[in-house]
Write a protein that holds these residues in place. Structure first.
Motif, PDB file in Angstrom:
ATOM      1  N   LYS A 171      35.971  47.494  17.950  1.00 44.93           N
ATOM      2  CA  LYS A 171      34.653  48.497  17.936  1.00 44.93           C
ATOM      3  C   LYS A 171      34.477  47.410  18.965  1.00 44.93           C
ATOM      4  O   LYS A 171      33.511  47.032  19.583  1.00 44.93           O
ATOM      5  N   ASN A 173      35.103  44.831  20.660  1.00 52.03           N
ATOM      6  CA  ASN A 173      35.518  43.837  21.511  1.00 52.03           C
ATOM      7  C   ASN A 173      35.457  45.758  22.650  1.00 52.03           C
ATOM      8  O   ASN A 173      35.233  45.218  24.084  1.00 52.03           O
ATOM      9  N   GLU A 174      35.003  46.468  22.314  1.00 49.94           N
ATOM     10  CA  GLU A 174      35.186  48.172  23.099  1.00 49.94           C
ATOM     11  C   GLU A 174      33.756  47.341  24.143  1.00 49.94           C
ATOM     12  O   GLU A 174      33.576  47.678  24.923  1.00 49.94           O
ATOM     13  N   LEU A 175      32.910  47.135  23.527  1.00 45.57           N
ATOM     14  CA  LEU A 175      31.424  47.279  23.087  1.00 45.57           C
ATOM     15  C   LEU A 175      31.014  46.321  24.555  1.00 45.57           C
ATOM     16  O   LEU A 175      30.599  46.292  25.259  1.00 45.57           O
ATOM     17  N   VAL A 177      33.354  44.720  25.831  1.00 48.90           N
ATOM     18  CA  VAL A 177      33.919  45.589  27.346  1.00 48.90           C
ATOM     19  C   VAL A 177      32.964  46.853  28.157  1.00 48.90           C
ATOM     20  O   VAL A 177      32.714  46.730  29.553  1.00 48.90           O
ATOM     21  N   GLU A 178      32.164  47.588  27.916  1.00 50.05           N
ATOM     22  CA  GLU A 178      31.262  48.280  28.174  1.00 50.05           C
ATOM     23  C   GLU A 178      30.531  48.273  28.670  1.00 50.05           C
ATOM     24  O   GLU A 178      29.997  48.870  29.800  1.00 50.05           O
ATOM     25  N   GLN A 179      30.011  46.818  27.681  1.00 53.90           N
ATOM     26  CA  GLN A 179      29.209  45.748  28.002  1.00 53.90           C
ATOM     27  C   GLN A 179      29.123  45.565  29.792  1.00 53.90           C
ATOM     28  O   GLN A 179      27.956  46.053  30.888  1.00 53.90           O
ATOM     29  N   ASN A 181      31.340  46.138  31.744  1.00 54.53           N
ATOM     30  CA  ASN A 181      31.875  47.058  33.358  1.00 54.53           C
ATOM     31  C   ASN A 181      30.135  47.571  33.319  1.00 54.53           C
ATOM     32  O   ASN A 181      30.108  47.407  34.625  1.00 54.53           O
ATOM     33  N   THR A 182      29.293  48.071  32.838  1.00 59.02           N
ATOM     34  CA  THR A 182      28.161  48.189  33.197  1.00 59.02           C
ATOM     35  C   THR A 182      27.140  47.435  34.169  1.00 59.02           C
ATOM     36  O   THR A 182      26.019  47.408  35.068  1.00 59.02           O
ATOM     37  N   LYS A 204      33.106  36.701  24.821  1.00 55.01           N
ATOM     38  CA  LYS A 204      34.558  37.538  24.758  1.00 55.01           C
ATOM     39  C   LYS A 204      35.422  36.523  23.693  1.00 55.01           C
ATOM     40  O   LYS A 204      36.403  36.332  23.549  1.00 55.01           O
TER      41      LYS A 204
END
Length: 248
Positions: A171, A173-175, A177-179, A181-182, A204
């Protein structure tokens, strides 16, 4: 530089023997700035001990060098116990590592004082330091170190180690990656987004490096620039199969 200017920091900067300790450690580490925080910590540790020793009204004006003598050894032992937070009833230190470290730093101070005495041909003070070091060798372990080591062992044995759940790591790691990309949409035009991106990248790297943040803190820009010269075979040797799959 960087020493907090509180009561402890002021004491460290005003005592000549504590300053000699700092100078000695700077010479030992060759001016390595990564070690400056360690050096400040050692100086502040002795400053705390000196403040505790000075609580006795008769010793209010004494300096650390005045306590490095055989007759003052019992006072140093008692002060080290109080600084480490010894509970007399349970024979347990609040900070057992502080009690252990105090012994090594006190011995180092005695060696510095002895060296200075030898340089100015003062055999009486040099012999006094020899006797003080002998007392440290004979009594410090029994008076302080044995209890502190037992406390540390007990805490390791009874302590609870919390390991993060796999789904929590996923979870996180996904957060990240999302940040990332934003932030990538505005990182070239917004200074605030650039700073946030550096924090995401740092998180990361630490997560990828199994939470060993000490290794990441040693990374330099010049090390990062050298990465382009590394061969893929060298990278393969440094990573496990699972880590290579993550890179893909």
């Amino acid at each position: 530089n960087g020493m907090r200017r509180d009561e402890i920091g002021t004491m460290a900067l005003k005592d000549s023997l504590i300053l000699e300790l700092g100078r000695s450690l700077c010479t030992k580490f060759g001016g390595d700035q990564d070690q400056f925080n360690y050096i400040r910590g050692k100086m502040r540790q002795i400053a705390r001990l000196l403040l505790e020793l000075r609580k006795n009204s008769a010793a209010h004006e004494l300096h650390m060098t005045d306590f490095i003598r055989p007759t003052k050894f019992p006072a140093i032992v008692e002060a080290a116990k109080r600084v480490a937070g010894l509970n007399e009833g349970s024979s347990e230190y609040h900070a057992p590592s502080s009690a252990l470290k105090s012994g090594g730093v006190v011995r180092r101070l005695a060696e510095i004082k002895q060296a200075k005495a030898l340089e100015r041909s003062d055999p009486a003070v040099a012999e006094e330091c020899v006797q003080f070091l002998k007392l440290c060798q004979l009594k410090w372990s029994n008076e302080i170190s044995s209890t502190a080591l037992r406390n540390i062992a007990d805490r390791k044995r009874t302590g609870v180690l919390f390991v993060p759940l796999t789904e929590d790591v996923v979870k996180l790691n996904e957060l990240l990656v999302e940040q990332a990309n934003t932030l990538a949409l505005t990182v070239h035009t917004d200074a605030g987004a650039f700073i946030d991106m550096t924090q995401v990248v740092l998180a990361k790297v630490i997560l990828f490096n199994r939470k060993r943040q000490g290794e990441v803190s040693k990374m330099k820009v010049e090390d990062y620039r050298k990465k382009r010269f590394a061969q893929s075979s060298e990278l393969d040797l440094a990573l496990t199969e699972f880590e290579r799959s993550l890179l893909k």
